[in-house]
Design a protein around this motif. Structure first.
Motif, PDB file in Angstrom:
ATOM      1  N   ILE A   1       0.504  -0.974   0.017  1.00 21.79           N
ATOM      2  CA  ILE A   1       0.048  -0.056   0.001  1.00 21.79           C
ATOM      3  C   ILE A   1       1.075   1.047   0.166  1.00 21.79           C
ATOM      4  CG2 ILE A   1      -1.799   1.396   1.031  1.00 21.79           C
ATOM      5  CD1 ILE A   1      -2.872  -1.102   2.487  1.00 21.79           C
ATOM      6  N   GLU A   2       1.275   2.144  -0.908  1.00 23.50           N
ATOM      7  CA  GLU A   2       2.095   3.090  -1.523  1.00 23.50           C
ATOM      8  C   GLU A   2       0.998   4.231  -1.000  1.00 23.50           C
ATOM      9  OE1 GLU A   2       4.331   3.138  -4.677  1.00 23.50           O
ATOM     10  OE2 GLU A   2       5.345   1.589  -3.791  1.00 23.50           O
ATOM     11  N   ARG A   3      -0.701   4.769  -1.497  1.00 23.85           N
ATOM     12  CA  ARG A   3      -1.449   5.440  -1.274  1.00 23.85           C
ATOM     13  C   ARG A   3      -1.232   6.164   0.377  1.00 23.85           C
ATOM     14  NH1 ARG A   3      -6.653   4.740  -4.198  1.00 23.85           N
ATOM     15  NH2 ARG A   3      -7.059   3.582  -2.334  1.00 23.85           N
ATOM     16  N   SER A   4      -1.553   7.103   0.983  1.00 22.72           N
ATOM     17  CA  SER A   4      -1.244   7.927   2.072  1.00 22.72           C
ATOM     18  C   SER A   4      -2.341   7.902   2.350  1.00 22.72           C
ATOM     19  CB  SER A   4      -1.072   8.998   1.656  1.00 22.72           C
ATOM     20  OG  SER A   4      -1.011  10.332   1.500  1.00 22.72           O
ATOM     21  N   TYR A   5      -2.763   7.516   3.540  1.00 23.10           N
ATOM     22  CA  TYR A   5      -4.731   7.686   3.902  1.00 23.10           C
ATOM     23  C   TYR A   5      -4.185   8.593   5.360  1.00 23.10           C
ATOM     24  CZ  TYR A   5      -5.830   4.339   0.478  1.00 23.10           C
ATOM     25  OH  TYR A   5      -6.117   3.924  -0.263  1.00 23.10           O
ATOM     26  N   GLY A   6      -4.984   9.147   6.444  1.00 21.09           N
ATOM     27  CA  GLY A   6      -4.974   9.346   7.112  1.00 21.09           C
ATOM     28  C   GLY A   6      -4.908  11.565   7.673  1.00 21.09           C
ATOM     29  N   ALA A   7      -5.209  11.761   8.494  1.00 20.42           N
ATOM     30  CA  ALA A   7      -4.481  13.338   8.312  1.00 20.42           C
ATOM     31  C   ALA A   7      -3.622  14.063   7.978  1.00 20.42           C
ATOM     32  CB  ALA A   7      -5.235  13.792  10.022  1.00 20.42           C
ATOM     33  N   PHE A   8      -4.259  15.659   7.530  1.00 14.95           N
ATOM     34  CA  PHE A   8      -3.315  16.261   7.174  1.00 14.95           C
ATOM     35  C   PHE A   8      -3.467  17.559   7.103  1.00 14.95           C
ATOM     36  CE2 PHE A   8      -6.192  15.880   3.703  1.00 14.95           C
ATOM     37  CZ  PHE A   8      -6.038  16.983   3.345  1.00 14.95           C
ATOM     38  N   SER A   9      -2.126  18.387   7.397  1.00 12.25           N
ATOM     39  CA  SER A   9      -1.783  19.635   7.607  1.00 12.25           C
ATOM     40  C   SER A   9      -0.965  20.437   6.791  1.00 12.25           C
ATOM     41  CB  SER A   9      -2.282  19.412   8.952  1.00 12.25           C
ATOM     42  OG  SER A   9      -2.271  21.842   9.045  1.00 12.25           O
ATOM     43  N   ARG A  10      -0.778  21.075   5.827  1.00 11.12           N
ATOM     44  CA  ARG A  10      -0.151  21.828   5.553  1.00 11.12           C
ATOM     45  C   ARG A  10      -0.812  23.599   5.498  1.00 11.12           C
ATOM     46  NH1 ARG A  10       2.385  20.892  -0.128  1.00 11.12           N
ATOM     47  NH2 ARG A  10       4.486  22.824   0.579  1.00 11.12           N
ATOM     48  N   VAL A  11       0.749  24.014   6.097  1.00 15.52           N
ATOM     49  CA  VAL A  11       0.419  25.610   6.770  1.00 15.52           C
ATOM     50  C   VAL A  11       1.589  26.201   5.513  1.00 15.52           C
ATOM     51  CG1 VAL A  11       1.424  27.777   7.431  1.00 15.52           C
ATOM     52  CG2 VAL A  11       0.279  25.864   8.101  1.00 15.52           C
ATOM     53  N   ILE A  12       1.231  27.010   4.267  1.00 12.81           N
ATOM     54  CA  ILE A  12       1.761  27.321   2.725  1.00 12.81           C
ATOM     55  C   ILE A  12       1.295  29.312   3.127  1.00 12.81           C
ATOM     56  CG2 ILE A  12       1.344  27.904   0.427  1.00 12.81           C
ATOM     57  CD1 ILE A  12      -0.891  24.993   0.807  1.00 12.81           C
ATOM     58  N   PRO A  13       2.459  29.778   3.311  1.00 16.99           N
ATOM     59  CA  PRO A  13       3.116  30.514   3.357  1.00 16.99           C
ATOM     60  C   PRO A  13       2.773  31.460   2.116  1.00 16.99           C
ATOM     61  CG  PRO A  13       5.219  30.090   3.860  1.00 16.99           C
ATOM     62  CD  PRO A  13       4.485  28.269   3.212  1.00 16.99           C
ATOM     63  N   LEU A  14       2.147  33.103   2.468  1.00 18.62           N
ATOM     64  CA  LEU A  14       1.585  33.394   1.183  1.00 18.62           C
ATOM     65  C   LEU A  14       2.520  35.470   1.220  1.00 18.62           C
ATOM     66  CD1 LEU A  14      -1.961  33.947   2.094  1.00 18.62           C
ATOM     67  CD2 LEU A  14      -1.156  32.568   0.369  1.00 18.62           C
ATOM     68  N   PRO A  15       2.883  35.463   0.133  1.00 15.70           N
ATOM     69  CA  PRO A  15       3.653  35.986  -0.888  1.00 15.70           C
ATOM     70  C   PRO A  15       2.883  38.054  -0.011  1.00 15.70           C
ATOM     71  CG  PRO A  15       2.086  35.884  -2.529  1.00 15.70           C
ATOM     72  CD  PRO A  15       2.351  35.220  -1.404  1.00 15.70           C
ATOM     73  N   GLY A  16       2.104  38.290   1.067  1.00 17.73           N
ATOM     74  CA  GLY A  16       1.568  39.271   1.452  1.00 17.73           C
ATOM     75  C   GLY A  16      -0.177  39.283   2.284  1.00 17.73           C
ATOM     76  N   LYS A  17      -0.582  39.726   2.353  1.00 17.68           N
ATOM     77  CA  LYS A  17      -1.159  40.366   3.347  1.00 17.68           C
ATOM     78  C   LYS A  17      -3.085  39.800   1.740  1.00 17.68           C
ATOM     79  CE  LYS A  17      -0.545  42.139   7.404  1.00 17.68           C
ATOM     80  NZ  LYS A  17      -0.959  41.125   8.287  1.00 17.68           N
ATOM     81  N   VAL A  18      -3.838  39.829   1.947  1.00 19.93           N
ATOM     82  CA  VAL A  18      -4.877  39.197   0.792  1.00 19.93           C
ATOM     83  C   VAL A  18      -6.095  39.053   1.355  1.00 19.93           C
ATOM     84  CG1 VAL A  18      -3.806  36.884  -0.033  1.00 19.93           C
ATOM     85  CG2 VAL A  18      -5.086  36.769   1.454  1.00 19.93           C
ATOM     86  N   ARG A  19      -6.464  39.652   0.738  1.00 16.84           N
ATOM     87  CA  ARG A  19      -8.619  39.808   1.470  1.00 16.84           C
ATOM     88  C   ARG A  19      -8.865  38.257   1.436  1.00 16.84           C
ATOM     89  NH1 ARG A  19      -7.706  43.653  -3.228  1.00 16.84           N
ATOM     90  NH2 ARG A  19      -9.387  42.457  -3.864  1.00 16.84           N
ATOM     91  N   GLU A  20      -8.840  37.826   3.039  1.00 12.58           N
ATOM     92  CA  GLU A  20      -9.899  36.953   3.624  1.00 12.58           C
ATOM     93  C   GLU A  20     -11.062  36.307   2.667  1.00 12.58           C
ATOM     94  OE1 GLU A  20      -8.806  36.050   7.103  1.00 12.58           O
ATOM     95  OE2 GLU A  20      -7.335  36.927   7.361  1.00 12.58           O
ATOM     96  N   ALA A  21     -11.671  37.548   2.675  1.00 14.10           N
ATOM     97  CA  ALA A  21     -13.578  38.017   2.763  1.00 14.10           C
ATOM     98  C   ALA A  21     -13.775  37.723   1.214  1.00 14.10           C
ATOM     99  CB  ALA A  21     -14.125  38.894   3.661  1.00 14.10           C
ATOM    100  N   GLU A  22     -12.421  37.861   0.407  1.00 13.07           N
ATOM    101  CA  GLU A  22     -13.190  37.418  -1.215  1.00 13.07           C
ATOM    102  C   GLU A  22     -12.059  36.059  -1.759  1.00 13.07           C
ATOM    103  OE1 GLU A  22     -12.397  41.593  -3.476  1.00 13.07           O
ATOM    104  OE2 GLU A  22     -12.880  42.270  -1.117  1.00 13.07           O
ATOM    105  N   ALA A  23     -11.614  35.498  -1.375  1.00 14.95           N
ATOM    106  CA  ALA A  23     -11.293  34.138  -1.457  1.00 14.95           C
ATOM    107  C   ALA A  23     -12.571  33.288  -1.702  1.00 14.95           C
ATOM    108  CB  ALA A  23     -10.452  33.877   0.223  1.00 14.95           C
ATOM    109  N   LYS A  24     -11.800  32.479  -2.634  1.00 13.23           N
ATOM    110  CA  LYS A  24     -12.819  31.666  -3.664  1.00 13.23           C
ATOM    111  C   LYS A  24     -11.426  30.285  -3.540  1.00 13.23           C
ATOM    112  CE  LYS A  24     -15.357  34.640  -6.028  1.00 13.23           C
ATOM    113  NZ  LYS A  24     -16.030  35.688  -7.084  1.00 13.23           N
TER     114      LYS A  24
END
Length: 151
Positions: free
Chosen positions: A101-124
């Motif tokens: 079994i090579e496919r991964s299973y389970g919980a994951f979490s990833r933090v991706i740094p953004l290149p600056g401030k964003v308008r969160e309310a307009e995110a899609k």
């Protein structure tokens, strides 16, 4: 190659389960030249992402095959996009005897740094063929400002 030239030295290092000389290192390399490569990739993060920016919009694409929109949670925290979710193991047939079994299973979490401030309310966000696409408009007030150098 070196085993025939230095049999006693090779026997000692095999018994000790570690290379005892440069000849052993060369022997190991010639036997399996890319054996150390899996160790290079063990710290790769999941899911794999692409981050790009064009026309004041930051786009993050994450590979999440087999997941549904309800399996993923998105948030923006401290100028970073946080992806959380869980990929569940679907073992529907009990009679299957898995050999690998090579496919991964389970919980994951990833933090991706953004290149600056964003308008969160307009995110899609949307799923497209197993790829999560998140668009985050940049905050114009926080755009980089050019500083002139006086002479």
């Amino acid at each position: 190659m070196f085993r025939s030239l230095l049999p006693r030295l090779r026997e000692k290092s095999v018994a000790a389960r570690r290379p005892a000389s440069m000849a052993d290192l060369m022997e190991d390399f010639w036997r399996e030249p890319f054996g150390a490569l899996p160790a290079l990739f063990k710290d790769m993060e999941y899911p794999a992402v692409d981050v790009s920016e064009a026309d004041g919009v930051v786009t993050v694409k994450a590979e999440l095959p087999g997941l549904e929109p309800g399996d993923v949670e998105l948030s923006v925290e401290n100028d970073a996009l946080v992806l959380r979710g869980e990929k569940k193991f679907a073992d529907e047939e009990k009679k299957d005897d898995y050999h690998r079994i090579e496919r991964s299973y389970g919980a994951f979490s990833r933090v991706i740094p953004l290149p600056g401030k964003v308008r969160e309310a307009e995110a899609k966000a949307r799923f497209d063929k197993g790829v999560l696409v998140v668009t985050l408009p940049r905050d114009a007030a926080e755009a980089a400002r050019k500083i002139t150098i006086e002479s």
